[in-house]
Write a protein that holds these residues in place. Sequence first.
Motif, short mmCIF file in Angstrom:
data_model
loop_
_atom_site.label_atom_id
_atom_site.label_comp_id
_atom_site.label_asym_id
_atom_site.label_seq_id
_atom_site.Cartn_x
_atom_site.Cartn_y
_atom_site.Cartn_z
N GLU A 40 -4.33 -5.28 2.18
CA GLU A 40 -5.13 -4.51 2.69
C GLU A 40 -5.68 -4.79 4.02
OE1 GLU A 40 -8.38 -3.59 -0.15
OE2 GLU A 40 -7.07 -2.70 -1.62
N ARG A 48 -8.51 7.13 4.64
CA ARG A 48 -8.84 6.60 3.27
C ARG A 48 -7.43 6.49 2.49
NH1 ARG A 48 -13.09 5.90 -0.21
NH2 ARG A 48 -12.60 6.20 -2.37
N VAL A 85 0.67 -1.21 -0.05
CA VAL A 85 0.03 -0.13 -0.06
C VAL A 85 0.77 1.32 -0.08
CG1 VAL A 85 -1.68 1.38 1.28
CG2 VAL A 85 -1.85 -1.02 1.14
N SER A 90 -10.44 2.68 5.08
CA SER A 90 -11.25 2.41 3.92
C SER A 90 -10.26 2.54 2.71
CB SER A 90 -12.34 3.24 3.71
OG SER A 90 -11.94 4.65 3.55
N TYR A 91 -10.45 1.96 1.59
CA TYR A 91 -9.75 1.95 0.42
C TYR A 91 -10.41 2.37 -0.80
CZ TYR A 91 -6.48 -0.78 3.46
OH TYR A 91 -5.66 -1.08 4.34
N GLY A 92 -9.92 3.10 -1.47
CA GLY A 92 -10.39 3.50 -2.64
C GLY A 92 -9.21 4.68 -3.59
N PRO A 140 -5.07 4.47 -0.70
CA PRO A 140 -5.15 3.66 -2.04
C PRO A 140 -5.23 2.13 -1.58
CG PRO A 140 -2.84 4.46 -1.69
CD PRO A 140 -3.93 5.22 -0.39
N HIS A 141 -5.91 1.57 -2.99
CA HIS A 141 -5.86 0.33 -3.11
C HIS A 141 -4.53 -0.37 -2.99
CE1 HIS A 141 -10.09 -0.67 -3.19
NE2 HIS A 141 -10.39 0.36 -3.98
N ALA A 142 -4.43 -1.81 -2.43
CA ALA A 142 -3.05 -2.28 -2.62
C ALA A 142 -2.76 -2.53 -3.84
CB ALA A 142 -3.05 -3.76 -1.57
N THR A 161 -3.55 -8.88 -3.09
CA THR A 161 -3.68 -7.37 -2.50
C THR A 161 -4.83 -7.39 -1.45
OG1 THR A 161 -5.42 -7.40 -4.54
CG2 THR A 161 -3.01 -6.73 -4.83
N ALA A 162 -5.99 -8.20 -1.62
CA ALA A 162 -6.81 -8.20 -0.34
C ALA A 162 -6.19 -8.52 0.76
CB ALA A 162 -8.01 -9.01 -0.92
#
Length: 220
Positions: free
Chosen positions: A195, A130, A108, A217-219, A132-134, A191-192
């Motif tokens: 995170e 918040r 991440v 959270s991720y986004g 960024p996605h992995a 990746t999940a």
Amino acid sequence: MTTPIRRIPRGVPGWVKAVTAVVLVLAVLFAGLRLSVLPGLKDLFGTETHDRSGPALLQSIQDISRYDAASGTFQVVVDLEKDTRYVPDAIRGTRTLYVGAGTVDAYVDLGKVGEDDVRVDEDRTSATLRLPHAALGKPALDPDRSYAVSKQRGLLDRLGDLFSGNPNGEQAVQQAAVRHIGDAAKESGLTARAERNTTEMLEGLLRSLGFQEVHVSYGG
């Protein structure tokens, strides 16, 4: 084991048949000479390796702001075959069976977190982040656990290896192994997992600093 020789397809030009016939004769002669001459030839032209490399030079330093949250270990069997049209495999062609082992990291990038992505209440008891996605790093092939199981090469390919500066090169199968390992990492859920691990790390860190509620959270 004797490598089976492919039949020349019908409709092949006459000059191709003639050249193939000559090469086949050379292949037979080469095989006979190898039985009587090459055993001693190996000792005569034995090679030695001397490492005369100079010291490594530092070219750049880069700050790393990413959190490596998960790592996957993968293994793939690559069966790579290269043929030449109208030429039997015994003359020109290669087939390599290669076991490639390597790792892929999931991370991440915390350096992309801006001021608007972090919110803290007035009492400093609740924090909302918040991130960024992995993402997946580049696959790293492990040379100590990667190896060629078998190699089949035509006569011309063996002669080419004899006079080239990179005999028995495995660059093509190594590249294929890296590509397959990267594809497997995309389907592995790595990746999940990264995170989840990042969330647990931040929750534990912020709670140790006195925060009672932590929302991650991720986004983006």
